[in-house]
Design a protein around this motif. Structure first.
Motif, PDB file in Angstrom:
ATOM      1  N   LYS A  29       0.830  -1.204   0.000  1.00 18.59           N
ATOM      2  CA  LYS A  29       0.000   0.000   0.000  1.00 18.59           C
ATOM      3  C   LYS A  29       0.866   1.258   0.000  1.00 18.59           C
ATOM      4  CE  LYS A  29      -3.900  -2.063   2.452  1.00 18.59           C
ATOM      5  NZ  LYS A  29      -4.640  -2.092   3.718  1.00 18.59           N
ATOM      6  N   THR A  30       1.952   1.239   0.762  1.00 17.20           N
ATOM      7  CA  THR A  30       2.870   2.374   0.812  1.00 17.20           C
ATOM      8  C   THR A  30       3.505   2.592  -0.555  1.00 17.20           C
ATOM      9  OG1 THR A  30       3.339   1.911   3.135  1.00 17.20           O
ATOM     10  CG2 THR A  30       4.899   3.318   1.971  1.00 17.20           C
ATOM     11  N   SER A  31       3.894   1.521  -1.204  1.00 19.76           N
ATOM     12  CA  SER A  31       4.493   1.602  -2.527  1.00 19.76           C
ATOM     13  C   SER A  31       3.509   2.194  -3.533  1.00 19.76           C
ATOM     14  CB  SER A  31       4.957   0.221  -2.973  1.00 19.76           C
ATOM     15  OG  SER A  31       5.543   0.281  -4.246  1.00 19.76           O
ATOM     16  N   LEU A  32       2.249   1.767  -3.458  1.00 18.82           N
ATOM     17  CA  LEU A  32       1.218   2.301  -4.349  1.00 18.82           C
ATOM     18  C   LEU A  32       1.026   3.800  -4.124  1.00 18.82           C
ATOM     19  CD1 LEU A  32      -1.463  -0.528  -4.226  1.00 18.82           C
ATOM     20  CD2 LEU A  32      -0.512   0.462  -6.300  1.00 18.82           C
ATOM     21  N   LYS A  33       0.975   4.209  -2.864  1.00 20.55           N
ATOM     22  CA  LYS A  33       0.782   5.625  -2.553  1.00 20.55           C
ATOM     23  C   LYS A  33       1.953   6.467  -3.049  1.00 20.55           C
ATOM     24  CE  LYS A  33      -2.156   5.085   1.489  1.00 20.55           C
ATOM     25  NZ  LYS A  33      -2.254   5.235   2.962  1.00 20.55           N
ATOM     26  N   LYS A  34       3.177   5.977  -2.861  1.00 17.62           N
ATOM     27  CA  LYS A  34       4.352   6.718  -3.315  1.00 17.62           C
ATOM     28  C   LYS A  34       4.354   6.867  -4.830  1.00 17.62           C
ATOM     29  CE  LYS A  34       7.656   5.733   0.370  1.00 17.62           C
ATOM     30  NZ  LYS A  34       8.935   5.073   0.711  1.00 17.62           N
ATOM     31  N   ALA A  35       3.997   5.809  -5.532  1.00 16.93           N
ATOM     32  CA  ALA A  35       3.966   5.854  -6.997  1.00 16.93           C
ATOM     33  C   ALA A  35       2.898   6.836  -7.474  1.00 16.93           C
ATOM     34  CB  ALA A  35       3.714   4.468  -7.562  1.00 16.93           C
ATOM     35  N   GLN A  54       4.464  -2.287  -9.748  1.00 16.78           N
ATOM     36  CA  GLN A  54       3.872  -3.383 -10.504  1.00 16.78           C
ATOM     37  C   GLN A  54       4.578  -4.698 -10.192  1.00 16.78           C
ATOM     38  OE1 GLN A  54       4.001  -2.031 -14.566  1.00 16.78           O
ATOM     39  NE2 GLN A  54       2.118  -0.848 -14.354  1.00 16.78           N
ATOM     40  N   ARG A  55       5.877  -4.639 -10.024  1.00 19.70           N
ATOM     41  CA  ARG A  55       6.644  -5.834  -9.665  1.00 19.70           C
ATOM     42  C   ARG A  55       6.209  -6.342  -8.292  1.00 19.70           C
ATOM     43  NH1 ARG A  55      11.631  -3.780  -9.670  1.00 19.70           N
ATOM     44  NH2 ARG A  55      11.586  -3.625 -11.916  1.00 19.70           N
ATOM     45  N   LYS A  56       6.017  -5.419  -7.351  1.00 21.89           N
ATOM     46  CA  LYS A  56       5.588  -5.808  -6.011  1.00 21.89           C
ATOM     47  C   LYS A  56       4.183  -6.418  -6.031  1.00 21.89           C
ATOM     48  CE  LYS A  56       8.466  -2.747  -3.256  1.00 21.89           C
ATOM     49  NZ  LYS A  56       8.505  -1.727  -2.208  1.00 21.89           N
ATOM     50  N   LEU A  57       3.322  -5.888  -6.884  1.00 19.11           N
ATOM     51  CA  LEU A  57       1.981  -6.458  -7.020  1.00 19.11           C
ATOM     52  C   LEU A  57       2.046  -7.888  -7.530  1.00 19.11           C
ATOM     53  CD1 LEU A  57       0.120  -3.380  -8.500  1.00 19.11           C
ATOM     54  CD2 LEU A  57      -0.513  -4.563  -6.404  1.00 19.11           C
ATOM     55  N   ASP A  58       2.902  -8.127  -8.526  1.00 17.23           N
ATOM     56  CA  ASP A  58       3.049  -9.485  -9.061  1.00 17.23           C
ATOM     57  C   ASP A  58       3.592 -10.437  -7.997  1.00 17.23           C
ATOM     58  OD1 ASP A  58       2.088  -8.863 -11.579  1.00 17.23           O
ATOM     59  OD2 ASP A  58       4.077  -8.329 -12.351  1.00 17.23           O
ATOM     60  N   GLN A  59       4.516  -9.961  -7.187  1.00 19.12           N
ATOM     61  CA  GLN A  59       5.079 -10.792  -6.125  1.00 19.12           C
ATOM     62  C   GLN A  59       4.019 -11.100  -5.065  1.00 19.12           C
ATOM     63  OE1 GLN A  59       8.454  -8.524  -4.829  1.00 19.12           O
ATOM     64  NE2 GLN A  59       9.807  -9.352  -6.424  1.00 19.12           N
ATOM     65  N   ALA A  60       3.162 -10.122  -4.768  1.00 14.40           N
ATOM     66  CA  ALA A  60       2.100 -10.332  -3.785  1.00 14.40           C
ATOM     67  C   ALA A  60       1.116 -11.397  -4.271  1.00 14.40           C
ATOM     68  CB  ALA A  60       1.375  -9.021  -3.506  1.00 14.40           C
ATOM     69  N   VAL A  61       0.845 -11.404  -5.582  1.00 14.03           N
ATOM     70  CA  VAL A  61      -0.038 -12.430  -6.140  1.00 14.03           C
ATOM     71  C   VAL A  61       0.621 -13.795  -6.016  1.00 14.03           C
ATOM     72  CG1 VAL A  61      -1.075 -13.298  -8.269  1.00 14.03           C
ATOM     73  CG2 VAL A  61      -1.242 -10.883  -7.704  1.00 14.03           C
ATOM     74  N   ALA A  62       1.911 -13.860  -6.327  1.00 10.92           N
ATOM     75  CA  ALA A  62       2.635 -15.130  -6.265  1.00 10.92           C
ATOM     76  C   ALA A  62       2.662 -15.686  -4.840  1.00 10.92           C
ATOM     77  CB  ALA A  62       4.054 -14.948  -6.785  1.00 10.92           C
ATOM     78  N   LYS A  63       2.725 -14.804  -3.850  1.00 13.49           N
ATOM     79  CA  LYS A  63       2.743 -15.232  -2.451  1.00 13.49           C
ATOM     80  C   LYS A  63       1.348 -15.495  -1.897  1.00 13.49           C
ATOM     81  CE  LYS A  63       7.157 -14.863  -1.388  1.00 13.49           C
ATOM     82  NZ  LYS A  63       7.943 -15.930  -0.792  1.00 13.49           N
ATOM     83  N   GLY A  64       0.317 -15.116  -2.662  1.00 14.80           N
ATOM     84  CA  GLY A  64      -1.047 -15.347  -2.215  1.00 14.80           C
ATOM     85  C   GLY A  64      -1.576 -14.277  -1.280  1.00 14.80           C
ATOM     86  N   LEU A  65      -0.958 -13.092  -1.292  1.00 20.46           N
ATOM     87  CA  LEU A  65      -1.411 -12.019  -0.411  1.00 20.46           C
ATOM     88  C   LEU A  65      -2.647 -11.321  -0.961  1.00 20.46           C
ATOM     89  CD1 LEU A  65       1.998 -10.379   0.541  1.00 20.46           C
ATOM     90  CD2 LEU A  65       0.573 -11.856   1.942  1.00 20.46           C
ATOM     91  N   ILE A  66      -2.707 -11.164  -2.284  1.00 16.87           N
ATOM     92  CA  ILE A  66      -3.858 -10.531  -2.914  1.00 16.87           C
ATOM     93  C   ILE A  66      -4.285 -11.369  -4.115  1.00 16.87           C
ATOM     94  CG2 ILE A  66      -3.309  -8.185  -2.156  1.00 16.87           C
ATOM     95  CD1 ILE A  66      -2.200  -7.634  -4.934  1.00 16.87           C
ATOM     96  N   HIS A  67      -5.507 -11.148  -4.561  1.00 15.59           N
ATOM     97  CA  HIS A  67      -6.030 -11.886  -5.704  1.00 15.59           C
ATOM     98  C   HIS A  67      -5.439 -11.330  -6.992  1.00 15.59           C
ATOM     99  CE1 HIS A  67      -9.002 -13.567  -8.497  1.00 15.59           C
ATOM    100  NE2 HIS A  67      -9.202 -14.480  -7.554  1.00 15.59           N
ATOM    101  N   LYS A  68      -5.300 -12.175  -7.991  1.00 12.40           N
ATOM    102  CA  LYS A  68      -4.668 -11.764  -9.250  1.00 12.40           C
ATOM    103  C   LYS A  68      -5.467 -10.690  -9.970  1.00 12.40           C
ATOM    104  CE  LYS A  68      -6.583 -15.578 -11.970  1.00 12.40           C
ATOM    105  NZ  LYS A  68      -6.250 -16.705 -12.839  1.00 12.40           N
ATOM    106  N   HIS A  69      -6.784 -10.702  -9.836  1.00  9.08           N
ATOM    107  CA  HIS A  69      -7.602  -9.682 -10.488  1.00  9.08           C
ATOM    108  C   HIS A  69      -7.420  -8.322  -9.815  1.00  9.08           C
ATOM    109  CE1 HIS A  69      -9.241 -12.640 -13.058  1.00  9.08           C
ATOM    110  NE2 HIS A  69     -10.090 -13.169 -12.197  1.00  9.08           N
ATOM    111  N   LYS A  70      -7.237  -8.328  -8.508  1.00  9.57           N
ATOM    112  CA  LYS A  70      -7.010  -7.074  -7.803  1.00  9.57           C
ATOM    113  C   LYS A  70      -5.674  -6.471  -8.233  1.00  9.57           C
ATOM    114  CE  LYS A  70      -6.665  -4.906  -3.294  1.00  9.57           C
ATOM    115  NZ  LYS A  70      -6.887  -5.036  -1.855  1.00  9.57           N
TER     116      LYS A  70
END
Length: 85
Positions: A29-35, A54-70
């Protein structure tokens, strides 16, 4: 409080996982706000921050933290803001 040893272990591991997930989501969330702030301010590093986010979002999906559509939605919104700026 659980009485069975495996349930106690499970409770402890769940606490650790929840703390990890919470910190990673907060970091995202902090990364999104800064961007977004960099894009709005027309900063020189706005594109770089957007790419990193965007890279962090992809990593979060891979770890199962957020849904891929989000993640896809957030990346799309970020790209749209960057292109309009």
């Amino acid at each position: 409080m659980p009485n069975i040893k495996s349930a106690i272990k499970r409770m402890n591991s769940d606490k650790k996982k929840a703390a990890y997930s919470k910190s990673k989501k907060s970091e995202l969330k902090t990364s999104l706000k800064k961007a977004e702030q960099a894009i709005e301010a027309s900063a020189d590093n706005a594109a770089e921050l957007a790419q990193e986010t965007q890279r962090k979002l992809d990593q979060a999906v891979a770890k199962g933290l957020i849904h891929k559509h989000k993640a896809s939605r957030k990346k799309s919104q970020l790209a749209k803001k960057l292109n309009n700026a």
